[in-house]
Design a protein around this motif. Sequence first.
Motif, PDB file in Angstrom:
ATOM      1  N   LEU A 213      86.009  98.284  31.217  1.00  0.00           N
ATOM      2  CA  LEU A 213      87.367  98.226  31.750  1.00  0.00           C
ATOM      3  C   LEU A 213      88.232  97.366  30.838  1.00  0.00           C
ATOM      4  O   LEU A 213      87.788  96.351  30.310  1.00  0.00           O
TER       5      LEU A 213
ATOM      6  N   TYR B  53      95.715  93.826  41.190  1.00  0.00           N
ATOM      7  CA  TYR B  53      95.623  93.251  39.850  1.00  0.00           C
ATOM      8  C   TYR B  53      97.005  92.903  39.299  1.00  0.00           C
ATOM      9  O   TYR B  53      98.018  93.468  39.704  1.00  0.00           O
TER      10      TYR B  53
ATOM     11  N   ASP C 296      90.875 101.926  42.255  1.00  0.00           N
ATOM     12  CA  ASP C 296      89.777 101.008  42.513  1.00  0.00           C
ATOM     13  C   ASP C 296      89.428 101.018  44.002  1.00  0.00           C
ATOM     14  O   ASP C 296      89.941 100.215  44.787  1.00  0.00           O
TER      15      ASP C 296
ATOM     16  N   LEU D 224      92.726 100.526  37.835  1.00  0.00           N
ATOM     17  CA  LEU D 224      92.020  99.995  36.685  1.00  0.00           C
ATOM     18  C   LEU D 224      92.062 101.028  35.566  1.00  0.00           C
ATOM     19  O   LEU D 224      92.231 102.235  35.830  1.00  0.00           O
TER      20      LEU D 224
ATOM     21  N   GLY E 265      94.013  96.037  34.438  1.00  0.00           N
ATOM     22  CA  GLY E 265      94.256  96.458  35.806  1.00  0.00           C
ATOM     23  C   GLY E 265      95.684  96.173  36.204  1.00  0.00           C
ATOM     24  O   GLY E 265      96.320  95.250  35.682  1.00  0.00           O
TER      25      GLY E 265
END
Length: 473
Positions: free
Chosen positions: A47, A77, A65, A55, A50
């Motif tokens: 990853l 995020y 997510d 993400l 985010g």
Amino acid sequence: MKDSKLSAAEVIAGWNAPDQVAAAQAHLLSPFESMEKLGQTPDRPLLTRGEGVWLYDEAGRQLLDGPAGMWCTQVGYARPEIAEAIAAQAMTISYSSPWYFLNGPSAALAARIAAVTPGDLNHVFFTTGGSSAVDSALRFMQFYNNVLGRAGKKTILARIDGYHGSSHLTAAVSGRAGNRPNFDLEMETISFLSAPNMFTRPEGMDEAAFCDHLIAELEERIETLGADSIGCFIAEPVLASGGILVPPQGYHQRTLEICRRHDILYISDEVVTGFGRLGHWFASEEVYGITPDIITFAKGVTSGYVPLGGFAISDAVLARIAGEKSKQSFYSNGYTYSGQPVACAAGLASMDIIEGDGLLEHVRDIAPYFQAQLATLADLPLVGDVRGAGLLGCVEIVADRAKGVSTDLDAKLTLRIDRLCYDKGLIVRPIRSMCVMSPALVITREQIDLMVRILRESITEVGIAARAEGLLP
């Protein structure tokens, strides 16, 4: 890789993705690591960033997510309010020893949490996360009974399919058998009760009768072991990693009443359910009508931005071993990072957002829609059960009901569903035969619709493929 010395700025700016994967392959030991595949290309995607409920991976794929990290990114995020609070506190005082000093953020967060806990749970002890929070609460039970002169009152009542952490003690009280192979755990003082699993309850037994069955088991266990040997009962309001198991109505109140009657501490493990997951700061009182002796928390307290955990404990319990009754004892359990000021500043900022954005009210408003939309998946042939509470949901995959639940085939099909969901833009958490979701509290109806659509498509396509391969009738 030995001479690799990238700076933090270089990594944050976008270190070459293949080199990141290679570094992980060579040097990183991840949780639940497959020893067979150690040193090979990791199964875990990389990853890169985010934002909100989304993400993004190294291929630029946008992913909803579904599990909110590990049940923890409550406010989503890239919230600048939390990042700014972390930075400001780090530049003010980044650390102070909890053994010798106080700091403002930990005092403020303790007061803030005490203001939203049920009843007289007015004192807060900070740890580094969920495992250390539960471990500390269980150690408090041991300390408490020793001070009271009850050295034999230490047995812990826990439940099959419960999960409480990865320390030696918390792993021992976790009733998920999959966490135990090849580890040595001291189990002598732990007694497991049946999981309050409505899906697998005896055939023909309704909810009320099932609750009676579980309560009778608890009473029989106390009679068998002796109340004078039992220190505490630990229970998640909803068994999260056990598969979003919602106990039958009345279960929590009745178990608490029994514990009170026998002077057994009741520990409500709200590491997952705390800080808004069920539409309230804590679920114990507001959702399930109980005021436990201790509530553990972690995860959502900082929305996952930095590690923090702890427990809140009642004044009534503390009064029995404080002041003139203390026998000059010290609760010497603690951690280098107990009340870490940067982490506590993040916790305060996260609580500010939850309050300021009305997220508790939002969860209470949107949770019925979330549960209703998940329930539409129950008509799929591979789906054995759909259950949940608040923004916690589980879709259990059952290939052949005649063979019971959670077979190896069910687990393999669930893993296929997980991978197909990922390809379509959704992260789910596969726990053996269960697809588990616990999205950020900021999720919208449109995003819930997307989640359910991808789940439906993926379950359907895996079922069609499995039949073509002769795995299903």
